[in-house]
Design a protein around this motif. Structure first.
Motif, PDB file in Angstrom:
ATOM      1  N   GLY A  86       0.808  -1.208   0.000  1.00  0.00           N
ATOM      2  CA  GLY A  86       0.000   0.000   0.000  1.00  0.00           C
ATOM      3  C   GLY A  86       0.841   1.257   0.000  1.00  0.00           C
ATOM      4  O   GLY A  86       2.053   1.206  -0.213  1.00  0.00           O
ATOM      5  N   ALA A  87       0.191   2.376   0.262  1.00  0.00           N
ATOM      6  CA  ALA A  87       0.828   3.688   0.159  1.00  0.00           C
ATOM      7  C   ALA A  87       1.852   3.958   1.264  1.00  0.00           C
ATOM      8  O   ALA A  87       2.741   4.783   1.095  1.00  0.00           O
ATOM      9  N   PHE A  88       1.721   3.308   2.412  1.00  0.00           N
ATOM     10  CA  PHE A  88       2.707   3.473   3.476  1.00  0.00           C
ATOM     11  C   PHE A  88       3.974   2.702   3.114  1.00  0.00           C
ATOM     12  O   PHE A  88       3.922   1.721   2.368  1.00  0.00           O
ATOM     13  N   LYS A  89       5.096   3.122   3.676  1.00  0.00           N
ATOM     14  CA  LYS A  89       6.306   2.316   3.574  1.00  0.00           C
ATOM     15  C   LYS A  89       6.151   1.102   4.489  1.00  0.00           C
ATOM     16  O   LYS A  89       6.524  -0.016   4.141  1.00  0.00           O
ATOM     17  N   SER A  90       5.573   1.339   5.683  1.00  0.00           N
ATOM     18  CA  SER A  90       5.273   0.258   6.617  1.00  0.00           C
ATOM     19  C   SER A  90       4.259   0.759   7.635  1.00  0.00           C
ATOM     20  O   SER A  90       4.120   1.963   7.849  1.00  0.00           O
ATOM     21  N   PHE A  91       3.543  -0.171   8.248  1.00  0.00           N
ATOM     22  CA  PHE A  91       2.765   0.138   9.443  1.00  0.00           C
ATOM     23  C   PHE A  91       2.499  -1.132  10.224  1.00  0.00           C
ATOM     24  O   PHE A  91       2.513  -2.241   9.675  1.00  0.00           O
ATOM     25  N   ARG A  92       2.283  -0.940  11.504  1.00  0.00           N
ATOM     26  CA  ARG A  92       1.854  -1.994  12.417  1.00  0.00           C
ATOM     27  C   ARG A  92       0.811  -1.367  13.330  1.00  0.00           C
ATOM     28  O   ARG A  92       1.076  -0.353  13.955  1.00  0.00           O
ATOM     29  N   HIS A  93      -0.376  -1.981  13.368  1.00  0.00           N
ATOM     30  CA  HIS A  93      -1.466  -1.496  14.211  1.00  0.00           C
ATOM     31  C   HIS A  93      -1.726  -2.562  15.268  1.00  0.00           C
ATOM     32  O   HIS A  93      -2.193  -3.650  14.956  1.00  0.00           O
ATOM     33  N   GLU A  94      -1.381  -2.230  16.506  1.00  0.00           N
ATOM     34  CA  GLU A  94      -1.575  -3.139  17.633  1.00  0.00           C
ATOM     35  C   GLU A  94      -2.856  -2.773  18.353  1.00  0.00           C
ATOM     36  O   GLU A  94      -3.108  -1.590  18.620  1.00  0.00           O
ATOM     37  N   HIS A  95      -3.646  -3.794  18.676  1.00  0.00           N
ATOM     38  CA  HIS A  95      -4.941  -3.624  19.339  1.00  0.00           C
ATOM     39  C   HIS A  95      -4.881  -4.390  20.662  1.00  0.00           C
ATOM     40  O   HIS A  95      -4.764  -5.622  20.663  1.00  0.00           O
ATOM     41  N   TYR A  96      -4.954  -3.666  21.779  1.00  0.00           N
ATOM     42  CA  TYR A  96      -4.895  -4.272  23.111  1.00  0.00           C
ATOM     43  C   TYR A  96      -6.261  -4.150  23.785  1.00  0.00           C
ATOM     44  O   TYR A  96      -6.928  -3.120  23.645  1.00  0.00           O
ATOM     45  N   PHE A  97      -6.636  -5.170  24.566  1.00  0.00           N
ATOM     46  CA  PHE A  97      -7.914  -5.185  25.274  1.00  0.00           C
ATOM     47  C   PHE A  97      -7.662  -5.660  26.704  1.00  0.00           C
ATOM     48  O   PHE A  97      -7.000  -6.678  26.910  1.00  0.00           O
TER      49      PHE A  97
END
Length: 152
Positions: A86-97
């Protein structure tokens, strides 16, 4: 790399919040303003470990396509999705509960990098961090409303 951290308190069980956060359908509802649709991979229901989803949406006046994969999964406490393409070079989306006192604390950690070196870093600082924060706040509001509506 920019890092966005958000915390949302939801008056609903942790399992409900976890499932709503990984729901393709809820994500589409939360991004109506961008016309976002799931066009490949998992396109509805609950995304699972190792699955991908490809999104098509209009951002900054241009249609863009982005594919992410669920790379970590610990139901109902944590999952992470990472950029495949995609358009980002990289990403990480962490979801904590975290369940506490009959509520769920939902925490997002979104770490991303834009391409184009110094121009990308300037764009992050001047535009993209605020834009992504706004999208995540909207998304979390939809998750909260859905969870509290189901359990309220």
């Amino acid at each position: 790399m920019p890092k966005i951290e958000l915390t949302t308190i939801i008056n609903a069980p942790i399992e409900t919040c976890f499932d709503l956060a990984r729901s393709i359908d809820v994500h589409i509802e939360s991004t109506k303003q961008t016309g976002e649709q799931a066009v490949a991979g998992r396109t509805s229901g609950l995304i699972e470990l190792g699955e991908t989803v490809t999104w098509r949406a209009k951002h900054f006046g241009m249609w863009q396509t982005l594919t992410s994969e669920i790379t970590d999964f610990d139901k109902p406490n944590f999952f992470a999705d990472e950029l495949v393409k995609g358009a980002f070079k990289s990403f990480r989306h962490e979801h904590y509960f975290l369940a506490r006192n009959g509520q769920t604390l939902m925490k997002d950690v979104f770490i991303f990098e834009s391409p184009y070196g110094i121009l990308g870093r300037l764009f992050n600082r001047m535009v993209l961090t605020k834009y992504m924060t706004s999208l995540l706040i909207k998304r979390n509001g939809v998750i909260k409303a859905a969870a509290e509506g189901v359990n309220g």
